[in-house]
Design an enzyme around this catalytic site. Structure first.
Site, short mmCIF file in Angstrom:
data_model
loop_
_atom_site.label_atom_id
_atom_site.label_comp_id
_atom_site.label_asym_id
_atom_site.label_seq_id
_atom_site.Cartn_x
_atom_site.Cartn_y
_atom_site.Cartn_z
N LYS A 200 -4.01 27.95 -19.76
CA LYS A 200 -3.75 27.42 -18.42
C LYS A 200 -2.42 27.96 -17.87
O LYS A 200 -1.59 28.48 -18.61
CB LYS A 200 -3.78 25.89 -18.45
CG LYS A 200 -5.23 25.40 -18.56
CD LYS A 200 -5.42 23.93 -18.40
CE LYS A 200 -6.94 23.63 -18.47
NZ LYS A 200 -7.23 22.22 -18.67
N ARG A 236 -9.57 22.11 -26.94
CA ARG A 236 -10.58 22.95 -26.26
C ARG A 236 -9.92 24.30 -25.99
O ARG A 236 -8.96 24.37 -25.21
CB ARG A 236 -10.99 22.27 -24.95
CG ARG A 236 -12.02 23.02 -24.14
CD ARG A 236 -12.31 22.26 -22.84
NE ARG A 236 -13.27 23.00 -22.03
CZ ARG A 236 -12.95 24.01 -21.24
NH1 ARG A 236 -11.71 24.40 -21.13
NH2 ARG A 236 -13.89 24.62 -20.54
N1 PMM Z 1 -10.24 22.33 -18.54
C1 PMM Z 1 -11.06 23.19 -17.91
C2 PMM Z 1 -12.46 22.98 -17.95
N2 PMM Z 1 -12.99 21.97 -18.65
N3 PMM Z 1 -12.71 20.11 -20.04
C3 PMM Z 1 -11.92 19.26 -20.69
N4 PMM Z 1 -12.45 18.24 -21.39
N5 PMM Z 1 -10.56 19.39 -20.67
C4 PMM Z 1 -9.94 20.39 -19.96
O1 PMM Z 1 -8.70 20.44 -19.96
C5 PMM Z 1 -10.76 21.31 -19.26
C6 PMM Z 1 -12.17 21.12 -19.32
C7 PMM Z 1 -10.50 24.36 -17.15
O2 PMM Z 1 -10.35 25.48 -17.97
P1 PMM Z 1 -11.38 26.72 -18.03
O3 PMM Z 1 -11.66 27.15 -16.61
O4 PMM Z 1 -10.68 27.79 -18.77
O5 PMM Z 1 -12.60 26.34 -18.72
#
Ligand code: PMM
Length: 294
Positions: A200, A236
Site C-alpha cells: 500500500k 493479506r
Molecule cells: N485491501 C485491499 C483489498 N482488499 N481486503 C482486506 N480484508 N483487507 C485489506 O486491507 C484489503 C482488502 C486493497 O489492496 P489490493 O488492491 O492490493 O488488493
C-alpha cells in the site's frame, strides 16, 4: 492470505491476472509458497477506480474461484457485493472478505446461512479518502465491535467473524501506522484480526521516490512479522514467499520463548494464531496449524 486480483486496474498487480488460466496458476503458486488462503477479487479498490457491476465482477472471479477450488486451494472472495459472495459460496469458497465493510445490506444474511468465515473490514469510505477520527484506533475498534453485534443480530456466528482494520480505507498513513502500532487493542476484542498492509501507498512512502512496486515487498514482509508478533491472525499479501519467510522468523522467535525442558513460555510475547481460541485455524477453517493465514 495471498492476493489474486482479477482486475485490469488494481494498483499493485492490475492486469497481470485477467486471463483466468494465469490467475489460477498464480493462485496455485501462492498456495505452494505458503498461503493458507488465496483471496480472489474482481474489483479494484484503488483511489478513483471505476466501480464494477456485480455481473462483471462475477464474470471475472467465478471461473478463477472454480479453478482454484478444483485444485484444492482454500479460497476467499474479495467483494463488497452480496450477489457475488453468494455465487462464490456456491462454488465452495471458505471465506467472504467484505471490503465494503457491510455496506451491502444483503451481505449479513448471505453469510449467515453459509458455511464460511466472514472478514469484516473497517471502512468509512473508499481507499484514498480520509475520514475524521477522534482516536483512530479506538474509533475503528468500537465500529468493528458494533458491526459484530449487528452481524450476530442478523444470525451470523460470531466464531466465524474475522476483523480487519482496513488500512488505507478512509485512513491516512498516520492512521495506518497508529492502527499497526496499537494492533493489540483490536486483538483484545477476542476475534481473529487480519492485516492488509501489503504494497500500500503508506508502505511505498518508506522507499525512495519512484521505487518500483516490487520494492514494497520487503517492508510489507517486515510488517507481516511485526503484525504476527502483535497477535494478528493473518496477513493479506501479494508476495507470499517473502511474508512466509518473515512469519517463519516470527514463529521461531516466539518458540524461543519456551524455557528449555519445561514447555513453559517465558516473557510476554504472544504466539501468533494461538491466542484467541476462536481462530478458524482448526477443523473446517481456512488456515491450519499455529501460523496465521496469509
Ligand atoms: N485491501 C485491499 C483489498 N482488499 N481486503 C482486506 N480484508 N483487507 C485489506 O486491507 C484489503 C482488502 C486493497 O489492496 P489490493 O488492491 O492490493 O488488493
Amino acid at each position: 492470505m495471498g492476493v489474486v486480483n482479477v482486475t485490469p486496474d488494481s494498483f499493485s498487480d492490475g492486469g497481470e491476472h485477467l486471463d483466468p488460466d494465469r490467475a489460477i496458476a498464480h493462485g496455485i503458486a501462492l498456495r505452494d509458497q505458503g498461503a493458507a488462503i488465496v483471496d480472489v477479487g474482481g474489483e479494484s479498490t484503488r483511489p478513483g477506480a471505476t466501480p464494477v457491476e456485480p455481473a462483471e465482477e462475477a464474470r471475472r472471479v467465478l471461473p478463477v474461484i472454480a479453478g482454484l477450488v478444483d485444485a484444492g486451494v482454500a479460497v476467499s472472495v474479495d467483494t463488497r457485493h452480496a450477489e457475488v459472495a453468494a455465487a462464490a459460496i456456491g462454488l465452495g469458497v471458505r471465506v467472504v472478505n467484505d471490503v465494503g465493510g457491510g455496506a451491502d445490506p444483503a451481505m449479513a444474511a448471505t453469510v449467515a446461512g453459509a458455511d464460511v468465515h466472514y472478514v469484516v473490514m473497517h471502512s468509512r469510505g473508499p481507499a484514498g479518502s480520509a475520514a475524521e477520527y477522534d482516536d483512530v484506533v479506538r474509533d475503528v475498534r468500537d465500529e468493528l465491535a458494533a458491526r459484530v453485534v449487528r452481524l450476530v443480530d442478523a444470525g451470523v456466528d460470531p466464531a466465524r467473524v474475522i476483523l480487519d482494520p482496513g488500512l488505507g480505507f478512509s485512513k491516512t498513513g498516520e492512521h495506518n501506522w497508529a492502527l499497526l502500532a496499537r494492533l493489540g487493542e483490536l486483538v483484545s476484542l477476542g476475534r481473529p484480526v487480519l492485516v492488509g498492509a501489503s504494497r500500500k501507498r503508506f508502505i511505498g512512502a518508506l522507499l525512495p521516490d519512484g521505487a518500483p512496486m516490487r520494492d514494497r515487498d520487503l517492508p510489507s514482509a517486515v510488517v507481516s512479522a511485526l503484525a504476527a508478533r502483535a497477535g494478528a491472525w493473518g496477513v493479506r499479501v501479494h508476495d507470499v514467499a517473502s511474508s512466509a519467510t518473515a512469519l517463519a522468523v516470527a514463529d521461531r522467535w516466539a518458540a524461543g520463548a519456551v524455557a528449555p525442558g519445561t514447555g513453559t513460555r517465558t516473557g510476554t510475547g504472544t504466539r501468533t494464531g494461538t491466542g484467541t481460541g476462536t481462530s478458524p485455524g482448526t477443523g473446517t477453517g481456512p488456515s491450519s496449524g499455529t501460523r496465521p493465514g496469509r
